[in-house]
Design a protein around this motif. Structure first.
Motif: not given
Ligand SMILES: [Zn+2]
Length: 312
Positions: A200-213, A223-230
């Motif tokens: 995404f960054e290479e395509h010019g889409i930038h994200f503000a700060d985040y932490r790895i879960f 907390v942002l998780l993929p759907t199967h984590f349920r």
């Protein structure tokens, strides 16, 4: 021009379209796993190639086309056009002797902060996905859905609860991360979503700060998780959370029970019912073939004067 027998095929140039079976030459509209296989040669956009390289082992060769670039194979001219579904997702236009066939792939006409804007293309024959082809799938404006997501997360945090947001690891996950971090919320994102961010960054889409879960140590953040984590144990043992699932199926009243969460927000990366119609009305094809959807949508198209059929 095309043949369909479980898989869509352009026989004259032996090109398979979004086949999940390994073929000599396949067009991959986007990098979701239900559209991807290890074809010997894969035709796709550069972003889809970058995602595919993270998803499939030992791929063979890629033939990448930028949006709008033209490729000639035999008597065919081929070009790819943004489908607005996820970053790199493409519609494919095949022309031969002035006859134009357009395959939409998964598409979304409304804008997204993490995908290229959808492009309308004229065609004589249209093959389209129709996932949300019932009238009650009329999604609210995305600004409303975004505001609700941000509000729900803020108020959960204020009540000392952990907001847990579920989205697909490619597409919805990054879309949610962008919305939440742009709103200034603290976010912990799972690695399975974060690993795609460099593309995404290479395509010019930038994200503000985040932490790895980290499942062993978390809190004080969305907390942002993929759907199967349920279905994972740490999640089932989770207390004091407010869970949100992002899906167009949120338009169904029973969606939260089906997904086992507190709330399903209709943030969709597919066209809703109105956008499906908008595509057909704008492309003005003489024939429409529908995939991935309700047979009722074909009846609705026929009732509106289009010549439509289920692709089968
Ligand atoms: Zn998809």
């Amino acid at each position: 021009m095309f043949h369909f027998d479980r898989d869509l095929h352009i026989p004259e140039i032996d090109l398979w379209i979004d086949s999940t079976h390994v073929k000599p030459f396949g067009f991959v509209s986007h990098a979701h796993s239900d559209h991807l296989a290890r074809h010997k040669k894969i035709l796709c956009t550069p972003a889809t190639k970058a995602f595919a390289l993270q998803r499939i082992k030992n791929p063979h060769t890629f033939l990448t086309l930028n949006f709008g670039e033209e490729l000639s194979i035999g008597d065919y001219q081929i070009s790819l056009h943004p489908a607005g579904h996820i970053l790199g997702s493409a519609q494919i236009l095949l022309s031969k002797n002035g006859q134009r066939l357009l395959y939409s792939g998964d598409f979304r006409i409304s804008d997204s902060p993490v995908a290229e804007a959808f492009e309308f293309v004229q065609a004589d024959v249209l093959i389209m996905e129709t996932t949300f082809g019932k009238p009650h799938y009329k999604m609210p404006p995305r600004t409303e859905v975004e505001a609700e997501l941000i509000d729900l997360c803020h108020s959960a945090l204020k009540q000392g609860k952990t907001p847990v947001v579920f989205g697909y690891s490619l597409g919805k996950g990054q879309e949610a991360l962008k919305i939440l971090t742009d709103a200034g919320l603290p976010v912990e994102v799972d690695e399975s979503i974060a690993r795609f961010l460099p593309v995404f960054e290479e395509h010019g889409i930038h994200f503000a700060d985040y932490r790895i879960f980290n499942p062993n140590h978390w809190g004080d953040a969305v907390v942002l998780l993929p759907t199967h984590f349920r279905f994972q144990r740490f999640y089932r043992n989770l207390a004091n959370s407010y869970t949100i699932y992002l899906s167009g199926w949120g338009m169904d009243p029973d969606a939260k029970y089906r997904f086992g969460v507190d709330k399903v927000l209709p943030l969709s990366d597919h066209a809703d019912y109105e956008q499906l119609f908008q595509l057909v009305e704008t492309v003005k094809p003489s024939e429409v073939y529908c995939t991935h959807g309700f047979p009722e949508f074909v009846q609705d198209l026929n009732a509106a004067g289009f010549k439509a059929a289920v692709l089968e």
